[in-house]
Design an enzyme around this catalytic site. Structure first.
Site, PDB file in Angstrom:
ATOM      1  CE  LYS A 241      -4.013  -1.688   2.436  1.00  0.00           C
ATOM      2  NZ  LYS A 241      -4.795  -1.384   3.617  1.00  0.00           N
TER       3      LYS A 241
ATOM      4  CG  HIS B 292      -1.189   7.167   3.785  1.00  0.00           C
ATOM      5  ND1 HIS B 292      -1.335   7.925   4.917  1.00  0.00           N
ATOM      6  CD2 HIS B 292      -1.712   5.951   4.056  1.00  0.00           C
ATOM      7  CE1 HIS B 292      -1.923   7.183   5.836  1.00  0.00           C
ATOM      8  NE2 HIS B 292      -2.146   5.990   5.353  1.00  0.00           N
TER       9      HIS B 292
ATOM     10  CG  HIS C  32       2.180   5.243   6.793  1.00  0.00           C
ATOM     11  ND1 HIS C  32       1.442   4.893   5.700  1.00  0.00           N
ATOM     12  CD2 HIS C  32       1.749   4.461   7.804  1.00  0.00           C
ATOM     13  CE1 HIS C  32       0.606   3.913   6.028  1.00  0.00           C
ATOM     14  NE2 HIS C  32       0.779   3.640   7.305  1.00  0.00           N
TER      15      HIS C  32
HETATM   16  N1  ARG Z   1       0.462  -0.451   9.810  1.00  0.00           N
HETATM   17  C1  ARG Z   1      -0.489   0.275  10.600  1.00  0.00           C
HETATM   18  C2  ARG Z   1      -1.222   1.303   9.737  1.00  0.00           C
HETATM   19  O1  ARG Z   1      -0.709   1.734   8.750  1.00  0.00           O
HETATM   20  C3  ARG Z   1       0.154   1.003  11.733  1.00  0.00           C
HETATM   21  C4  ARG Z   1       0.829   0.117  12.723  1.00  0.00           C
HETATM   22  C5  ARG Z   1       0.809   0.702  14.063  1.00  0.00           C
HETATM   23  N2  ARG Z   1       1.552  -0.029  15.020  1.00  0.00           N
HETATM   24  C6  ARG Z   1       1.123  -1.040  15.745  1.00  0.00           C
HETATM   25  N3  ARG Z   1       1.935  -1.594  16.607  1.00  0.00           N
HETATM   26  N4  ARG Z   1      -0.118  -1.475  15.646  1.00  0.00           N
HETATM   27  O2  ARG Z   1      -2.310   1.688  10.084  1.00  0.00           O
END
Ligand code: ARG
Length: 572
Positions: free
Chosen positions: A129, A132, A135
């Site tokens: 993905k 964005h 992030h």
């Molecule tokens: N990959 C997730 C997202 O983009 C964020 C991860 C956050 N960290 C975690 N330990 N859950 O929404």
């Protein structure tokens, strides 16, 4: 102890009924320097001391006069209901400038965190993905928080919890087998994978069997099916290559890329502990953990088809981090929409008997709003990070090539890159993190407003004076900083002295914006000083003192910008 605390201490020592905290909170800065540097309105004590303010002032004054004043306080004058403190500016300026000159880039550093480990999880994009803008905010915040903790002597571990597992991979595999081909994907991985992912959602609305196939594929992935795992690996590698390009551009690095998939084999243990503790309950075929606070929805641990979910992986990850790093704090830099998720995860850990759950903190942040564009991954009209950064660099380049002062730079591209990227990072770290970020090019690249380029420009201006002095053969090291007593100089000195507090405050609240605010104020005050006090044209001794102040300010701006991930440029 700073001067305010010293003044408050003198007042509080005069009568046992005086609460030093009340005095500290009541101290004011007089609008006019003739009235002193710090003032205390004695009416704040009228109730406890049951006397008229002028009488209180006189009485405290009498007590203060019994002993010699501390060196930084020059005199104390009662005036009506006020006590006015005059600081010895010369002594303060000398102490501060001497300290910064001696410590250089280490000024503000401390070892208060020695022996303690802070895990900072940030960025954590999802495989296949787009990386964005959300992030990017997490990346900017986490990078800065980690640097701030490093600076205070903690040992830090930067973790990128990649979103490389979950039912979406079932969907991608189904989509890839139907409409994808490896060659096209490898050319432009994330965009192509996004295309088939979006198509999956469109087609699944018409044909629900696609969802069944996706679920079966994810189950096969969890069971280690070879062909499916190979496809998954292809998605991961292709995505990481693109993410790393971003990180290089931003100067960000990680100690661990252990993403969600890393915890697949660590989940059975977690589920066993929950069973043992008797906290796992069945609910509509799924296994969940309920909380005492009924307003909190239960945390789903196993879905009805037996597959694990996001939360389960987070629980396993926290346990792993505790065992592996023995953290003092475990920080998650993730948007506020996931607040409930983290409450559930930490709450479950607590119910599993892990008291260190209290050392886990969700550091949330708001949305980025583009007044003209909307953002969403599902529908494909995303604002990609790479576009934002390249646009920032290009726009900066336009501005500097048109500016009369910087058009002859010999390294325009390098400067545009540092200033453009710095401008974007600054914008993300400018306001308290839970507030939404309004992203407009006008504000981001406003060289005169509260912006990255404004602060970088103040630095470059300072450096340019210093190099002029060097060219003229002036050695300012011996300058007497005690000469720096004018309002503009002294205010700047006081701000420099406040750096350590700003960093500490930022660490405690996981709030890099405190450093951003600090460095912006510092740059503004430097500009005031620069515009009011002649530096090179001052007479010899004063010139040296002002050059020293300029050097200290440049040093401090550089360090503070580094703490928010922004590089300085010597010329712009
Ligand atoms: N990959 C997730 C997202 O983009 C964020 C991860 C956050 N960290 C975690 N330990 N859950 O929404």
């Amino acid at each position: 102890m700073n001067e305010r605390e010293i003044a408050a201490g003198l007042i509080a020592a005069a009568d046992e009924n005086i609460d030093i905290e009340v005095v500290l909170a009541g101290l004011e800065t007089p609008p006019d320097r003739k009235l002193g540097d710090i003032a205390f309105p004695c009416f704040k004590l009228a109730k406890v001391l049951k006397k008229a303010p002028p009488l209180i002032a006189a009485q405290i004054m009498e007590k203060i006069s019994e002993n010699p004043l501390p060196p930084v306080i020059e005199k104390v004058i009662p005036a009506g209901g006020y006590l006015n403190f005059f600081l010895d500016r010369s002594a303060i300026s000398k102490a501060v400038v001497d300290e910064i000159s001696e410590l250089g880039s280490a000024y503000g550093r401390s070892d208060e965190g020695a022996g303690k480990t802070v895990v900072v999880e940030f960025s954590s994009p999802n495989i296949a993905k787009p990386f964005h803008i959300g992030h990017l905010v997490s990346t900017a915040l986490g990078h800065s928080i980690a640097r701030i903790y490093d600076f205070l002597g903690y040992s830090t571990v930067r973790v990128n919890h990649l979103g490389d597992w979950g039912t979406q991979f079932g969907k991608l595999i189904t989509a890839f087998r139907l409409w994808g081909d490896e060659e096209t994907i490898m050319k432009d991985p994330i965009n192509e994978l996004l295309k088939i992912y979006v198509r999956f959602h469109e087609e699944a609305e018409k044909d629900p069997t696609l969802e069944d196939s996706a679920r079966a594929n994810f189950r096969a992935l969890e069971n280690g099916d070879q062909d499916i795992t190979k496809l998954w690996k292809l998605f991961v590698d292709a995505s990481l290559k693109e993410f790393n390009r971003m990180y290089d551009l931003l100067g960000v690095s990680f100690d661990s890329f252990a993403g969600e998939s890393f915890y697949t084999d660590k989940m059975p243990e977690v589920v066993d502990i929950m069973r043992e503790k008797g906290i796992l309950e069945e609910s509509e075929g799924a296994m969940v953990v309920r909380f005492d606070d009924e307003s909190m929805p239960p945390c789903i641990i196993l879905k009805s088809d037996g597959t694990t979910i996001y939360a389960t992986r987070d629980i396993a990850a926290a346990l792993y981090r505790k065992r592996h790093y023995d953290f003092y704090k475990n920080v998650y830099v993730v948007g506020t929409p996931q607040t409930l998720h983290f409450k559930q995860v930490f709450g479950t850990l607590k119910k599993m008997g892990f008291d260190w759950a209290d050392d886990c903190t969700h550091v949330g942040f708001g949305y980025v709003r583009f007044p003209d564009k909307a953002m969403s991954t599902r529908h494909g009209d995303v604002v990609l990070l790479e576009d934002v950064l390249t646009e920032a660099i290009a726009k900066t380049k336009d501005i500097i090539t048109q500016s009369p002062t910087s058009k002859d730079l010999d390294n325009t591209d390098a400067v545009a890159e540092k200033v453009g990227i710095g401008a974007v990072l600054y914008t993300f770290l400018k306001n308290s993190r839970e507030r939404d970020i309004i992203f407009t090019w006008k504000d981001i690249l406003d060289f005169e407003g509260e912006s990255g380029p404004y602060v970088q420009y103040a630095y470059a201006r300072g450096r340019s004076v210093l190099s002029k002095a060097e060219e003229a053969g002036i050695d300012h090291a011996s300058g007497d900083a005690g000469l720096l007593t004018s309002d503009e100089e002294y205010t700047l000195v006081r701000m420099l002295a406040g750096f350590r507090d700003a960093v500490r405050d930022a660490a405690e609240r996981f709030e890099p914006s405190i450093v951003t605010r600090y460095v912006t104020d510092l740059a503004q005050q430097f500009n005031k000083f620069y515009n009011t006090c002649a530096i090179m044209k001052a007479e010899d001794e004063l010139r040296k003192a002002r050059l020293r102040l300029t050097a200290c300010t440049a040093e401090c701006i550089k360090t503070a910008l580094w703490l928010i991930g922004v590089d300085v440029v010597e010329k712009m």
